[in-house]
Structures are given as structure tokens and as C-alpha cells.
Design a protein around this motif. Structure first.
Motif, PDB file in Angstrom:
ATOM      1  N   UNK A  68     -19.192 108.989   2.922  1.00 34.62           N
ATOM      2  CA  UNK A  68     -18.370 108.275   4.061  1.00 34.62           C
ATOM      3  C   UNK A  68     -17.224 109.193   4.640  1.00 34.62           C
ATOM      4  N   UNK A  69     -16.650 110.110   3.672  1.00 35.92           N
ATOM      5  CA  UNK A  69     -15.655 110.796   4.307  1.00 35.92           C
ATOM      6  C   UNK A  69     -15.952 111.896   5.291  1.00 35.92           C
ATOM      7  N   UNK A  70     -17.310 112.347   4.985  1.00 32.34           N
ATOM      8  CA  UNK A  70     -17.780 113.327   5.915  1.00 32.34           C
ATOM      9  C   UNK A  70     -18.476 112.594   7.176  1.00 32.34           C
ATOM     10  N   UNK A  71     -18.686 111.374   7.220  1.00 30.79           N
ATOM     11  CA  UNK A  71     -19.191 110.332   8.301  1.00 30.79           C
ATOM     12  C   UNK A  71     -17.937 110.336   9.114  1.00 30.79           C
ATOM     13  N   UNK A  72     -16.902 109.803   8.548  1.00 27.58           N
ATOM     14  CA  UNK A  72     -15.590 109.697   8.979  1.00 27.58           C
ATOM     15  C   UNK A  72     -15.054 110.886   9.995  1.00 27.58           C
ATOM     16  N   UNK A  73     -15.016 111.938   9.327  1.00 30.06           N
ATOM     17  CA  UNK A  73     -14.690 113.151   9.661  1.00 30.06           C
ATOM     18  C   UNK A  73     -15.477 113.608  11.084  1.00 30.06           C
TER      19      UNK A  73
END
Length: 76
Positions: A68-73
């Protein structure tokens, strides 16, 4: 005399019935102990299984959080 014999026979029958009841109670007590031990072992196994499931869920939650963090970035 007949009534005395009848009374004694009646007492003998009552004692036999009481002995049967005592034996049945003893057997029930043994069965209860046996099944209690089996149930406690099964509960222990279920508890262990739940702990493993919790650990697995924690691992997946961490992985999903990192994805999820990677997608947000990437979306920024």
C-alpha cells in the motif's frame, strides 16, 4: 414369617440397585475425566492454531501495508 422374608428380599433388591447406581456413578466419573482430558488437549491445539493464524495474519498485514505504501508513493 413370610413378611419377614419379603422384607429381607426387598432389602436385598434395594442394596443391589444401590450397588448398580454406585457403579454407574463411578463409570460416569471416569468417562467425564477421560473426556475432560481429551477436550483440554483439543483446546490447547486450537489455541496453538489460533496463535499461528494470528502470526500469519500479522505477516500478511505487514506485506499489504508495505504494498500500500509503495502504491501511494507511485501515485504521488
Amino acid at each position: 414369617m413370610l413378611k419377614q422374608e419379603e422384607f429381607e428380599n426387598f432389602l436385598i433388591e434395594i442394596n443391589e440397585l444401590l450397588n448398580e447406581i454406585r457403579q454407574e456413578q463411578i463409570n460416569l466419573g471416569k468417562n467425564i475425566d477421560k473426556y475432560h482430558k481429551v477436550n483440554m488437549r483439543n483446546f490447547a491445539k486450537l489455541n496453538e492454531f489460533n496463535k499461528i493464524c494470528d502470526m500469519t495474519n500479522q505477516v500478511f498485514e505487514k506485506r499489504f501495508l508495505s504494498i500500500e505504501e509503495v502504491i501511494k508513493e507511485k501515485l504521488k
